[in-house]
Scaffold this motif. Structure first.
Motif, PDB file in Angstrom:
ATOM      1  N   ASP A   1       0.829  -1.211   0.000  1.00 30.44           N
ATOM      2  CA  ASP A   1       0.000   0.000   0.000  1.00 30.44           C
ATOM      3  C   ASP A   1       0.861   1.257   0.000  1.00 30.44           C
ATOM      4  O   ASP A   1       0.558   2.241  -0.713  1.00 30.44           O
ATOM      5  CB  ASP A   1      -0.934   0.008   1.217  1.00 30.44           C
ATOM      6  N   LEU A   2       1.935   1.206   0.819  1.00 26.66           N
ATOM      7  CA  LEU A   2       2.827   2.357   0.848  1.00 26.66           C
ATOM      8  C   LEU A   2       3.491   2.587  -0.511  1.00 26.66           C
ATOM      9  O   LEU A   2       3.658   3.728  -0.958  1.00 26.66           O
ATOM     10  CB  LEU A   2       3.893   2.170   1.934  1.00 26.66           C
ATOM     11  N   THR A   3       3.872   1.483  -1.160  1.00 21.00           N
ATOM     12  CA  THR A   3       4.493   1.585  -2.491  1.00 21.00           C
ATOM     13  C   THR A   3       3.522   2.198  -3.498  1.00 21.00           C
ATOM     14  O   THR A   3       3.875   3.094  -4.285  1.00 21.00           O
ATOM     15  CB  THR A   3       4.956   0.211  -2.972  1.00 21.00           C
ATOM     16  N   ARG A   4       2.257   1.670  -3.417  1.00 20.14           N
ATOM     17  CA  ARG A   4       1.251   2.220  -4.335  1.00 20.14           C
ATOM     18  C   ARG A   4       0.993   3.705  -4.053  1.00 20.14           C
ATOM     19  O   ARG A   4       0.850   4.510  -4.970  1.00 20.14           O
ATOM     20  CB  ARG A   4      -0.053   1.434  -4.208  1.00 20.14           C
ATOM     21  N   ILE A   5       0.948   4.032  -2.738  1.00 20.25           N
ATOM     22  CA  ILE A   5       0.730   5.437  -2.376  1.00 20.25           C
ATOM     23  C   ILE A   5       1.884   6.307  -2.874  1.00 20.25           C
ATOM     24  O   ILE A   5       1.681   7.415  -3.402  1.00 20.25           O
ATOM     25  CB  ILE A   5       0.552   5.569  -0.858  1.00 20.25           C
ATOM     26  N   LYS A   6       3.122   5.767  -2.725  1.00 20.23           N
ATOM     27  CA  LYS A   6       4.290   6.507  -3.184  1.00 20.23           C
ATOM     28  C   LYS A   6       4.252   6.702  -4.691  1.00 20.23           C
ATOM     29  O   LYS A   6       4.503   7.807  -5.209  1.00 20.23           O
ATOM     30  CB  LYS A   6       5.557   5.773  -2.757  1.00 20.23           C
ATOM     31  N   GLU A   7       3.931   5.579  -5.386  1.00 22.84           N
ATOM     32  CA  GLU A   7       3.850   5.669  -6.849  1.00 22.84           C
ATOM     33  C   GLU A   7       2.747   6.648  -7.273  1.00 22.84           C
ATOM     34  O   GLU A   7       2.920   7.435  -8.210  1.00 22.84           O
ATOM     35  CB  GLU A   7       3.595   4.280  -7.442  1.00 22.84           C
ATOM     36  N   GLU A   8       1.588   6.575  -6.572  1.00 20.32           N
ATOM     37  CA  GLU A   8       0.486   7.469  -6.901  1.00 20.32           C
ATOM     38  C   GLU A   8       0.872   8.924  -6.618  1.00 20.32           C
ATOM     39  O   GLU A   8       0.531   9.834  -7.395  1.00 20.32           O
ATOM     40  CB  GLU A   8      -0.750   7.094  -6.081  1.00 20.32           C
ATOM     41  N   ASN A   9       1.610   9.099  -5.512  1.00 24.75           N
ATOM     42  CA  ASN A   9       2.064  10.439  -5.172  1.00 24.75           C
ATOM     43  C   ASN A   9       3.018  10.980  -6.241  1.00 24.75           C
ATOM     44  O   ASN A   9       2.924  12.142  -6.669  1.00 24.75           O
ATOM     45  CB  ASN A   9       2.742  10.411  -3.803  1.00 24.75           C
ATOM     46  N   GLU A  10       3.957  10.094  -6.671  1.00 27.47           N
ATOM     47  CA  GLU A  10       4.886  10.501  -7.731  1.00 27.47           C
ATOM     48  C   GLU A  10       4.131  10.822  -9.024  1.00 27.47           C
ATOM     49  O   GLU A  10       4.451  11.783  -9.731  1.00 27.47           O
ATOM     50  CB  GLU A  10       5.924   9.397  -7.966  1.00 27.47           C
ATOM     51  N   ARG A  11       3.110   9.959  -9.332  1.00 27.16           N
ATOM     52  CA  ARG A  11       2.322  10.192 -10.544  1.00 27.16           C
ATOM     53  C   ARG A  11       1.571  11.532 -10.454  1.00 27.16           C
ATOM     54  O   ARG A  11       1.508  12.300 -11.422  1.00 27.16           O
ATOM     55  CB  ARG A  11       1.326   9.053 -10.760  1.00 27.16           C
ATOM     56  N   LEU A  12       1.026  11.788  -9.232  1.00 28.04           N
ATOM     57  CA  LEU A  12       0.309  13.045  -9.043  1.00 28.04           C
ATOM     58  C   LEU A  12       1.250  14.236  -9.190  1.00 28.04           C
ATOM     59  O   LEU A  12       0.904  15.258  -9.802  1.00 28.04           O
ATOM     60  CB  LEU A  12      -0.378  13.068  -7.678  1.00 28.04           C
ATOM     61  N   HIS A  13       2.460  14.102  -8.617  1.00 32.20           N
ATOM     62  CA  HIS A  13       3.443  15.177  -8.744  1.00 32.20           C
ATOM     63  C   HIS A  13       3.805  15.401 -10.214  1.00 32.20           C
ATOM     64  O   HIS A  13       3.927  16.557 -10.675  1.00 32.20           O
ATOM     65  CB  HIS A  13       4.699  14.853  -7.934  1.00 32.20           C
ATOM     66  N   ALA A  14       3.981  14.274 -10.944  1.00 42.33           N
ATOM     67  CA  ALA A  14       4.306  14.402 -12.372  1.00 42.33           C
ATOM     68  C   ALA A  14       3.162  15.078 -13.129  1.00 42.33           C
ATOM     69  O   ALA A  14       3.385  15.936 -13.997  1.00 42.33           O
ATOM     70  CB  ALA A  14       4.600  13.022 -12.960  1.00 42.33           C
ATOM     71  N   THR A  15       1.924  14.676 -12.772  1.00 46.95           N
ATOM     72  CA  THR A  15       0.754  15.289 -13.422  1.00 46.95           C
ATOM     73  C   THR A  15       0.681  16.768 -13.119  1.00 46.95           C
ATOM     74  O   THR A  15       0.399  17.601 -13.995  1.00 46.95           O
ATOM     75  CB  THR A  15      -0.531  14.591 -12.952  1.00 46.95           C
ATOM     76  N   VAL A  16       0.935  17.124 -11.835  1.00 50.33           N
ATOM     77  CA  VAL A  16       0.920  18.533 -11.441  1.00 50.33           C
ATOM     78  C   VAL A  16       1.995  19.311 -12.200  1.00 50.33           C
ATOM     79  O   VAL A  16       1.754  20.440 -12.679  1.00 50.33           O
ATOM     80  CB  VAL A  16       1.114  18.670  -9.926  1.00 50.33           C
ATOM     81  N   ASP A  17       3.175  18.703 -12.348  1.00 51.11           N
ATOM     82  CA  ASP A  17       4.253  19.373 -13.088  1.00 51.11           C
ATOM     83  C   ASP A  17       3.852  19.606 -14.541  1.00 51.11           C
ATOM     84  O   ASP A  17       4.109  20.678 -15.117  1.00 51.11           O
ATOM     85  CB  ASP A  17       5.535  18.542 -13.021  1.00 51.11           C
ATOM     86  N   VAL A  18       3.215  18.564 -15.140  1.00 49.72           N
ATOM     87  CA  VAL A  18       2.759  18.700 -16.536  1.00 49.72           C
ATOM     88  C   VAL A  18       1.720  19.806 -16.643  1.00 49.72           C
ATOM     89  O   VAL A  18       1.750  20.639 -17.563  1.00 49.72           O
ATOM     90  CB  VAL A  18       2.187  17.357 -17.055  1.00 49.72           C
TER      91      VAL A  18
END
Length: 261
Positions: free
Chosen positions: A61-78
């Motif tokens: 769950d933590l890994t998924r949360i981390k990955e989701e967080n990274e994805r969200l950060h990437a989306t925000v950057d885009v």
């Protein structure tokens, strides 16, 4: 910490559930203790397995949360990049619109000035065509008072000649502009004399005048309207032997004016 609490709880429950047995042998007691320990070991292993499974689930769950967080950060950057690009495009578009508006306004003003100049020029041209030019002449005093048949009268004294249509050399009026003209001739004769005159337009008679009076000096006037094209001529000539008279008070004259073009 949770696993340790669960183990202690299990041990306390197990110990509490065992009845006292003072009559049992030492062998039986050891056997039961061993059995309890084995059960405790199995229970502990189960607790460890459950804890391990929970830990793995939490890590996943933590890994998924981390990955989701990274994805969200990437989306925000885009999205931030897209927003910055959109803002730059908007600024560029506004500058382009401002330039185009300025250029369009300048073109409109230039075209308006050109149209205004063309309109003024066209108006002046039309005005020049519509406004009747000033053409007027009046000449008097024939070169000779005794005329033969067909002789053209040359009026030598020019009182006025606006438009320069009349020639004191030929006696002819040449129309400087196309239009409707009013011509007049004033004829004075001595007593017992004849005066037969024709006003001519390019060789055609447009008006005739006949004078004869016994014992008196007389004068008469004649007028006629003639439509002329520019360059056409009008003159006065003798239609039959005539004698004219003139002094300071009585003028034999020829005149005309353009009244409408």
């Amino acid at each position: 910490m949770t696993a340790l609490l669960q183990l202690l709880l299990l041990v306390s429950v197990t110990m509490a559930s065992e009845p006292s047995c003072p009559s049992c042998s030492k062998y039986d007691y050891e056997e039961k203790v061993l059995e309890r320990m084995i059960r405790m070991e199995f229970a502990f292993e189960n607790v460890l397995k459950e804890n391990k499974a929970v830990s793995e689930t939490v890590e996943e769950d933590l890994t998924r949360i981390k990955e989701e967080n990274e994805r969200l950060h990437a989306t925000v950057d885009v999205l931030k990049d897209q927003q910055e690009q959109a803002e730059r495009r908007l600024v560029s578009l506004m500058e382009e619109i401002e330039i185009n508006q300025s250029s369009t306004l300048e073109k409109i003003v230039s075209d308006s000035n050109t149209t205004l100049e063309q309109t003024i020029a066209a108006f002046n041209d039309i005005k020049d065509k519509i406004v009747t030019p000033l053409v007027f002449f009046h000449a008097r005093s024939p070169l000779t008072n005794t005329l033969s048949t067909g002789e053209m009268i040359v009026y030598k004294t020019v009182e006025i000649n606006l438009g320069n249509g009349y020639s004191s050399t030929t006696g002819k009026f040449t129309a400087p502009a196309r239009g409707l003209y009013l011509f007049l001739m004033h004829t004075c004769t001595p007593p017992n004399a004849n005066a037969y005159l024709h006003m001519m337009n390019e060789g055609s008679v447009v008006m005739g005048s006949a004078r004869y009076n016994v014992g008196h000096y007389t004068c008469s006037s004649s007028q006629v309207f003639v439509q002329l094209d520019a360059g056409k001529t009008v003159w006065v000539q003798c239609s039959s032997g005539s004698k004219l008279f003139e002094n300071s008070n009585y003028w034999t004259s020829f005149g005309g004016a353009l009244i409408h073009n």
